[in-house]
Design a protein around this motif. Structure first.
Motif, PDB file in Angstrom:
ATOM      1  N   PRO A 152      39.968  21.704  -7.435  1.00 60.88           N
ATOM      2  CA  PRO A 152      40.597  23.320  -7.215  1.00 60.88           C
ATOM      3  C   PRO A 152      41.822  23.419  -6.888  1.00 60.88           C
ATOM      4  O   PRO A 152      42.534  24.520  -7.367  1.00 60.88           O
ATOM      5  CB  PRO A 152      39.530  23.800  -6.364  1.00 60.88           C
ATOM      6  N   LEU A 153      42.331  22.593  -5.791  1.00 62.83           N
ATOM      7  CA  LEU A 153      43.669  22.639  -5.458  1.00 62.83           C
ATOM      8  C   LEU A 153      44.745  22.477  -6.629  1.00 62.83           C
ATOM      9  O   LEU A 153      45.673  23.089  -6.717  1.00 62.83           O
ATOM     10  CB  LEU A 153      44.098  21.841  -4.325  1.00 62.83           C
TER      11      LEU A 153
ATOM     12  N   LEU B  30      49.658  28.618 -10.579  1.00 62.02           N
ATOM     13  CA  LEU B  30      50.742  29.256  -9.918  1.00 62.02           C
ATOM     14  C   LEU B  30      51.856  28.828 -10.767  1.00 62.02           C
ATOM     15  O   LEU B  30      52.944  29.829 -10.701  1.00 62.02           O
ATOM     16  CB  LEU B  30      50.809  28.969  -8.469  1.00 62.02           C
ATOM     17  N   GLU B  31      52.082  27.518 -10.926  1.00 62.39           N
ATOM     18  CA  GLU B  31      53.442  27.187 -11.739  1.00 62.39           C
ATOM     19  C   GLU B  31      53.505  27.883 -13.219  1.00 62.39           C
ATOM     20  O   GLU B  31      54.519  28.265 -13.351  1.00 62.39           O
ATOM     21  CB  GLU B  31      53.525  25.646 -11.849  1.00 62.39           C
ATOM     22  N   VAL B  32      52.285  28.179 -13.653  1.00 62.22           N
ATOM     23  CA  VAL B  32      52.442  28.780 -14.892  1.00 62.22           C
ATOM     24  C   VAL B  32      52.860  30.544 -14.656  1.00 62.22           C
ATOM     25  O   VAL B  32      53.769  30.843 -15.540  1.00 62.22           O
ATOM     26  CB  VAL B  32      50.973  28.960 -15.623  1.00 62.22           C
TER      27      VAL B  32
ATOM     28  N   GLY C 127      54.158  34.196  -5.522  1.00 59.84           N
ATOM     29  CA  GLY C 127      53.642  32.966  -6.074  1.00 59.84           C
ATOM     30  C   GLY C 127      54.224  31.685  -5.291  1.00 59.84           C
ATOM     31  O   GLY C 127      53.560  30.628  -5.207  1.00 59.84           O
ATOM     32  N   LYS C 128      55.483  32.047  -4.908  1.00 60.76           N
ATOM     33  CA  LYS C 128      56.165  30.984  -4.232  1.00 60.76           C
ATOM     34  C   LYS C 128      55.467  30.583  -2.906  1.00 60.76           C
ATOM     35  O   LYS C 128      55.103  29.475  -2.519  1.00 60.76           O
ATOM     36  CB  LYS C 128      57.555  31.075  -3.881  1.00 60.76           C
ATOM     37  N   THR C 129      55.166  31.651  -2.042  1.00 61.78           N
ATOM     38  CA  THR C 129      54.268  31.520  -0.926  1.00 61.78           C
ATOM     39  C   THR C 129      52.915  30.767  -0.998  1.00 61.78           C
ATOM     40  O   THR C 129      52.592  30.021  -0.338  1.00 61.78           O
ATOM     41  CB  THR C 129      53.980  33.015  -0.162  1.00 61.78           C
TER      42      THR C 129
ATOM     43  N   ASN D 211      49.373  26.239  -0.967  1.00 60.40           N
ATOM     44  CA  ASN D 211      48.538  25.365  -1.744  1.00 60.40           C
ATOM     45  C   ASN D 211      49.053  23.882  -1.552  1.00 60.40           C
ATOM     46  O   ASN D 211      48.133  22.890  -1.537  1.00 60.40           O
ATOM     47  CB  ASN D 211      48.566  25.648  -3.223  1.00 60.40           C
ATOM     48  N   GLU D 212      50.404  23.564  -1.786  1.00 58.43           N
ATOM     49  CA  GLU D 212      50.830  22.284  -1.455  1.00 58.43           C
ATOM     50  C   GLU D 212      50.428  21.867  -0.031  1.00 58.43           C
ATOM     51  O   GLU D 212      50.172  20.648   0.158  1.00 58.43           O
ATOM     52  CB  GLU D 212      52.211  22.240  -1.598  1.00 58.43           C
TER      53      GLU D 212
END
Length: 417
Positions: A213-214, A221-223, A238-240, A245-246
């Motif tokens: 899932p991660l 998010l990258e898309v 999205g960056k946050t 997520n990272e």
């Protein structure tokens, strides 16, 4: 009116009784105490019989020698002449009065008796010494035979310490304390093997269930962030989310690696700590330049038997921490590898804030940092040193931390060659 809920039922009793069945005649059981009592009691009895027999033979010989006349009358025509091999005083005794002659004969008899007793004592001591040597040798051999099951248990325990949980003692022989200990040890190994197998299965399943899932979230998010027409607020959100997520991915990877590294390393290959340290320095070089930290040190060959990926994680975590927790200006990190006293040593030293000695142990606890109970910064997830310690222990080594004068730490990892 509603009825009161029924009280919870008691859990069912276990069907397996860990206690061993009691023998009908426990005093007939061939225990180690009974066997050792019979063994050493029989040895003492046999040694006593042998010693008594030898002394009896020696005493009989001494008495037989003592019964021989100490002198002989060689002439009795005009005057008495006496000859004796043991008493020169009475040889050809002439001109002696009767009292002097009787005194000389009495001294000769006493001399013969004392010689016989001295001969008996010397031979008895030699016999006792010989029996003592035989008894010690026989006792040593029998003790080794009796304690041989204990050596088998020890060898199996050492094999299990090398992460070979499939080994079993399977001791044969009488139902004594050693067999009971071996059977209990085998039962414990069986349960440990099931527990480790379940843990490995859980780690494998968790690795898949947590990473998937991660990874999907990161891809989505990258898309969305790749859309040039997306609003600025959405891109910032999205960056946050991508950074969060990272961080979650790092936490999951760290937890899974920590779970895997707690076990002993089964498959080992030659790994040079110098190459491992050089790779770690290359990976952190860009981050060190961005922070103005200089990495130096000499990496001498130090080959160990282990897992290259896990050993690389040791060096990478130590070098990353040394770079991230450093001084703002004129900071440095020194990475050295060498072989000392039959052990491979990796030392990572760095400048940084002053670390109290009482805070050293807390640094190796999961999710803990200096002067903070829980993690709370973007420098990591707080598992780096915990992973280093677990990997070092899995390879049969250890890590020690020591504060530097003026600030910073000296991390020393020692692994067997």
């Amino acid at each position: 009116m509603a009825a009161a809920p029924a009280p919870p039922q008691a859990p069912p009793k276990p069907t397996w009784d860990p206690r061993r069945p009691q023998a009908p005649f426990p005093w007939l059981r061939p225990t180690i105490r009974i066997r050792l009592t019979l063994l050493y009691g029989g040895m003492f009895l046999i040694a006593g019989i042998l010693l008594l027999s030898i002394i009896y033979l020696l005493a009989a010989q001494a008495i037989s020698t003592g019964n021989q006349p100490p002198f002989k009358i060689v002439s009795a025509s005009n005057e008495i002449k006496v000859a004796s091999a043991d008493c020169p005083a009475v040889n050809n005794a002439t001109g002696l009065t009767l009292t002097q002659f009787n005194s000389a004969i009495s001294d000769c008899i006493d001399h013969s008796r004392q010689a016989a007793l001295d001969n008996l004592l010397s031979r008895s001591l030699l016999a006792l010494l010989g029996l003592a040597v035989i008894a010690f040798a026989f006792g040593y051999a029998m003790a080794g035979r009796v304690l041989s099951p204990l050596g088998r248990i020890t060898r199996t325990a050492r094999a299990v310490a090398g992460s070979d949980l499939s080994r079993r003692i399977e001791l044969d022989g009488p139902d004594d304390e050693f067999k009971e200990l071996a059977d209990t040890f085998d039962d414990m190994l069986e349960r440990l093997q099931r527990a480790f197998t379940a843990q490995q299965r859980f780690v494998g399943n968790a690795s898949h269930e947590l990473r998937t899932p991660l990874a999907i979230n990161r891809t989505l998010l990258e898309v969305h962030l790749s859309d040039p027409h997306a609003p600025v607020e959405l891109q910032q959100l999205g960056k946050t989310l991508l950074a969060t997520n990272e961080r979650s991915e790092q936490l999951v990877e760290g937890l899974l690696l920590l779970a895997r590294s707690d076990n002993q390393i089964v498959e080992r290959k030659p790994v040079d700590l110098a190459e491992v340290a050089e790779q770690a320095v290359d990976q952190v070089h860009a981050e060190a330049e961005a922070k103005g930290v200089v990495i130096r040190g000499e990496q001498k060959p130090a080959v160990v038997q282990g897992n290259g990926v896990l050993l690389e994680r040791i060096a990478l975590n130590l070098v990353q921490n040394a770079v991230r927790y450093n001084v703002p200006e004129d900071g440095w990190v020194e990475v050295t590898t060498e072989v000392q006293h039959g052990h491979a040593v990796l030392v990572v030293s760095n400048t940084g804030p002053v670390v109290p000695a009482y805070e050293i142990d807390n640094l190796f606890e999961p999710f803990r940092r200096l002067r903070t109970e829980r993690t709370g910064s973007d420098k990591g997830v707080g598992l780096g040193l915990s992973i280093v310690r677990s990997v070092a222990r899995a390879h049969g080594g250890h890590i020690a931390a020591q504060p530097r004068e003026g600030g910073g730490l000296v991390m020393r990892v020692t692994l067997p060659v």
